[in-house]
Design a protein around this motif. Structure first.
Motif, PDB file in Angstrom:
ATOM      1  N   ASP A   1       0.814  -1.218   0.000  1.00  0.00           N
ATOM      2  CA  ASP A   1       0.000   0.000   0.000  1.00  0.00           C
ATOM      3  C   ASP A   1       0.846   1.266   0.000  1.00  0.00           C
ATOM      4  OD1 ASP A   1      -2.348  -1.482   0.086  1.00  0.00           O
ATOM      5  OD2 ASP A   1      -2.466  -1.438   2.275  1.00  0.00           O
ATOM      6  N   LEU A   2       2.175   1.122  -0.013  1.00  0.00           N
ATOM      7  CA  LEU A   2       3.062   2.275   0.138  1.00  0.00           C
ATOM      8  C   LEU A   2       3.912   2.489  -1.110  1.00  0.00           C
ATOM      9  CD1 LEU A   2       4.332   1.542   3.764  1.00  0.00           C
ATOM     10  CD2 LEU A   2       2.587   3.198   3.100  1.00  0.00           C
ATOM     11  N   ILE A   3       4.172   3.748  -1.407  1.00  0.00           N
ATOM     12  CA  ILE A   3       5.072   4.117  -2.495  1.00  0.00           C
ATOM     13  C   ILE A   3       6.030   5.193  -1.995  1.00  0.00           C
ATOM     14  CG2 ILE A   3       5.260   5.262  -4.746  1.00  0.00           C
ATOM     15  CD1 ILE A   3       4.204   2.516  -5.090  1.00  0.00           C
ATOM     16  N   ALA A   4       7.324   4.983  -2.188  1.00  0.00           N
ATOM     17  CA  ALA A   4       8.317   6.030  -1.943  1.00  0.00           C
ATOM     18  C   ALA A   4       8.412   6.866  -3.211  1.00  0.00           C
ATOM     19  CB  ALA A   4       9.671   5.412  -1.602  1.00  0.00           C
ATOM     20  N   VAL A   5       7.916   8.089  -3.149  1.00  0.00           N
ATOM     21  CA  VAL A   5       7.772   8.906  -4.349  1.00  0.00           C
ATOM     22  C   VAL A   5       9.115   9.498  -4.767  1.00  0.00           C
ATOM     23  CG1 VAL A   5       6.630  10.925  -5.337  1.00  0.00           C
ATOM     24  CG2 VAL A   5       5.381   9.421  -3.799  1.00  0.00           C
ATOM     25  N   GLN A   6       9.364   9.475  -6.070  1.00  0.00           N
ATOM     26  CA  GLN A   6      10.583  10.027  -6.656  1.00  0.00           C
ATOM     27  C   GLN A   6      10.218  11.207  -7.557  1.00  0.00           C
ATOM     28  OE1 GLN A   6      11.921   6.451  -8.702  1.00  0.00           O
ATOM     29  NE2 GLN A   6      13.023   5.723  -6.892  1.00  0.00           N
ATOM     30  N   THR A   7      11.152  11.625  -8.360  1.00  0.00           N
ATOM     31  CA  THR A   7      10.877  12.575  -9.430  1.00  0.00           C
ATOM     32  C   THR A   7      11.406  11.973 -10.721  1.00  0.00           C
ATOM     33  OG1 THR A   7      12.967  13.833  -9.258  1.00  0.00           O
ATOM     34  CG2 THR A   7      11.142  14.526  -7.834  1.00  0.00           C
ATOM     35  N   PRO A   8      10.859  12.386 -11.878  1.00  0.00           N
ATOM     36  CA  PRO A   8      10.036  13.568 -12.082  1.00  0.00           C
ATOM     37  C   PRO A   8       8.606  13.398 -11.589  1.00  0.00           C
ATOM     38  CG  PRO A   8      10.270  12.388 -14.146  1.00  0.00           C
ATOM     39  CD  PRO A   8      11.170  11.715 -13.169  1.00  0.00           C
ATOM     40  N   GLN A   9       8.028  14.534 -11.178  1.00  0.00           N
ATOM     41  CA  GLN A   9       6.608  14.631 -10.919  1.00  0.00           C
ATOM     42  C   GLN A   9       6.034  15.470 -12.049  1.00  0.00           C
ATOM     43  OE1 GLN A   9       6.079  15.861  -6.819  1.00  0.00           O
ATOM     44  NE2 GLN A   9       7.237  14.108  -6.064  1.00  0.00           N
ATOM     45  N   CYS A  10       4.956  14.984 -12.653  1.00  0.00           N
ATOM     46  CA  CYS A  10       4.539  15.483 -13.956  1.00  0.00           C
ATOM     47  C   CYS A  10       3.103  16.009 -13.907  1.00  0.00           C
ATOM     48  CB  CYS A  10       4.624  14.365 -14.994  1.00  0.00           C
ATOM     49  SG  CYS A  10       6.148  13.378 -14.898  1.00  0.00           S
ATOM     50  N   PHE A  11       2.874  17.164 -14.555  1.00  0.00           N
ATOM     51  CA  PHE A  11       1.586  17.834 -14.438  1.00  0.00           C
ATOM     52  C   PHE A  11       1.220  18.576 -15.717  1.00  0.00           C
ATOM     53  CE2 PHE A  11       3.993  17.910 -10.504  1.00  0.00           C
ATOM     54  CZ  PHE A  11       3.114  17.378  -9.569  1.00  0.00           C
ATOM     55  N   LYS A  12      -0.085  18.729 -15.923  1.00  0.00           N
ATOM     56  CA  LYS A  12      -0.537  19.725 -16.876  1.00  0.00           C
ATOM     57  C   LYS A  12      -0.099  21.087 -16.342  1.00  0.00           C
ATOM     58  CE  LYS A  12      -2.801  17.138 -19.887  1.00  0.00           C
ATOM     59  NZ  LYS A  12      -4.260  17.130 -19.939  1.00  0.00           N
ATOM     60  N   TYR A  13       0.481  21.890 -17.216  1.00  0.00           N
ATOM     61  CA  TYR A  13       1.113  23.129 -16.753  1.00  0.00           C
ATOM     62  C   TYR A  13       0.140  24.070 -16.050  1.00  0.00           C
ATOM     63  CZ  TYR A  13       3.182  27.764 -16.810  1.00  0.00           C
ATOM     64  OH  TYR A  13       3.612  29.006 -16.440  1.00  0.00           O
ATOM     65  N   ASP A  14      -1.000  24.328 -16.649  1.00  0.00           N
ATOM     66  CA  ASP A  14      -1.941  25.276 -16.051  1.00  0.00           C
ATOM     67  C   ASP A  14      -2.370  24.843 -14.660  1.00  0.00           C
ATOM     68  OD1 ASP A  14      -1.806  26.837 -18.314  1.00  0.00           O
ATOM     69  OD2 ASP A  14      -3.671  26.079 -19.189  1.00  0.00           O
ATOM     70  N   LEU A  15      -2.541  23.538 -14.470  1.00  0.00           N
ATOM     71  CA  LEU A  15      -2.981  23.015 -13.176  1.00  0.00           C
ATOM     72  C   LEU A  15      -1.918  23.215 -12.098  1.00  0.00           C
ATOM     73  CD1 LEU A  15      -4.889  21.377 -11.359  1.00  0.00           C
ATOM     74  CD2 LEU A  15      -3.835  19.304 -12.272  1.00  0.00           C
ATOM     75  N   ILE A  16      -0.672  22.818 -12.379  1.00  0.00           N
ATOM     76  CA  ILE A  16       0.357  22.917 -11.346  1.00  0.00           C
ATOM     77  C   ILE A  16       0.708  24.363 -11.051  1.00  0.00           C
ATOM     78  CG2 ILE A  16       2.294  22.648 -12.961  1.00  0.00           C
ATOM     79  CD1 ILE A  16       2.077  21.316  -9.326  1.00  0.00           C
ATOM     80  N   ARG A  17       0.678  25.222 -12.062  1.00  0.00           N
ATOM     81  CA  ARG A  17       0.970  26.630 -11.780  1.00  0.00           C
ATOM     82  C   ARG A  17      -0.128  27.254 -10.914  1.00  0.00           C
ATOM     83  NH1 ARG A  17       3.231  31.676 -15.394  1.00  0.00           N
ATOM     84  NH2 ARG A  17       2.837  33.249 -13.797  1.00  0.00           N
ATOM     85  N   GLU A  18      -1.384  26.996 -11.248  1.00  0.00           N
ATOM     86  CA  GLU A  18      -2.484  27.542 -10.452  1.00  0.00           C
ATOM     87  C   GLU A  18      -2.391  27.077  -8.996  1.00  0.00           C
ATOM     88  OE1 GLU A  18      -7.394  27.445 -10.255  1.00  0.00           O
ATOM     89  OE2 GLU A  18      -6.320  26.231 -11.730  1.00  0.00           O
TER      90      GLU A  18
END
Length: 230
Positions: free
Chosen positions: A156-173
């Motif tokens: 049930d667990l994940i050790a999160v890495q990068t890259p983390q990826c987003f639609k630009y408008d969403l992550i900027r807002e």
């Protein structure tokens, strides 16, 4: 569709105790930051790169890494902020006409094309995603006196890495809202999750380590030998 990358290289790396920014420590005579930039530079789905750096290291990164190794996709160098979220927002603000952004730690030199390509694919499908791996150790939840309260299943667990990826408008807002409201976050997935957006987690790599301590540097050199010299 335009895909940009923000590579975060503004951290001082005090835990490394090396006397210099860990981005400049070398693996096989090349700085750590070189390896992160090189994979994005050569990936044909990436259009441009923004590097976020410390103000006193801007010229060094430009001359000793970007110019020296001919990274043509690095279009802008941006000075970082007091915290990670400030640095990311500084990078987002200088991006023009971009549909998607991948945010990556410069101290993760062993990113690969499979992770990049899948990040783009899942962002198109889900708007937000990040790579990660299942923890190898058992994780405990503790109470205020450090007694074990609960043992989550590793599945049930994940050790999160990068890259983390987003639609630009969403992550900027979302980053702008976090900035205005003074909300504390630990990474970019936390930023969008705070405003109710779901983040899809896909398979990263145990090689995709973040170099933070001297022990990590030893491991990084071993990973490099396994990946590139055998």
């Amino acid at each position: 569709m335009s895909v940009g990358v923000i590579v975060l290289a503004a951290g001082k790396g005090s835990r490394m105790k090396a006397g210099i920014n860990k981005q400049f420590l070398e693996i096989d005579e090349k700085p750590i930051l070189y390896y992160s930039l090189d994979v994005f530079e050569k990936n044909n789905k990436i259009d441009f790169i923004v590097v976020v750096c410390s103000p006193d290291e801007e010229e060094t990164i430009k001359s000793c890494i970007i110019d020296k190794y001919g990274f043509k996709k690095v279009k802008k160098l941006v000075v970082g902020g007091n915290e990670r979220k400030d640095s990311v927002l500084n990078g987002l603000k200088v991006m023009d006409d971009v549909d998607m952004v991948l945010i990556h730690d410069g101290a993760r030199p062993f990113i690969n094309n499979r992770i990049i390509d899948e990040g783009i694919e899942y962002t198109l499908k889900f708007n937000c995603c990040a790579c990660g791996v299942m923890p190898v150790d058992t994780i405990k939840v503790v109470d205020g006196e450090r007694f074990s309260k609960h043992t989550p299943r590793r599945s049930d667990l994940i050790a999160v890495q990068t890259p983390q990826c987003f639609k630009y408008d969403l992550i900027r807002e979302c980053h702008e809202k976090v900035n205005r409201e003074g909300i504390e976050v630990t990474d970019d997935t936390s930023v969008v999750e705070y405003f109710g957006h779901k983040v899809y987690l896909y398979e990263g790599s145990y090689n995709n380590i973040k170099i933070t301590t001297p022990k990590d540097m030893i491991m990084a050199k071993q990973i490099y030998e396994n990946l590139f010299t055998k």
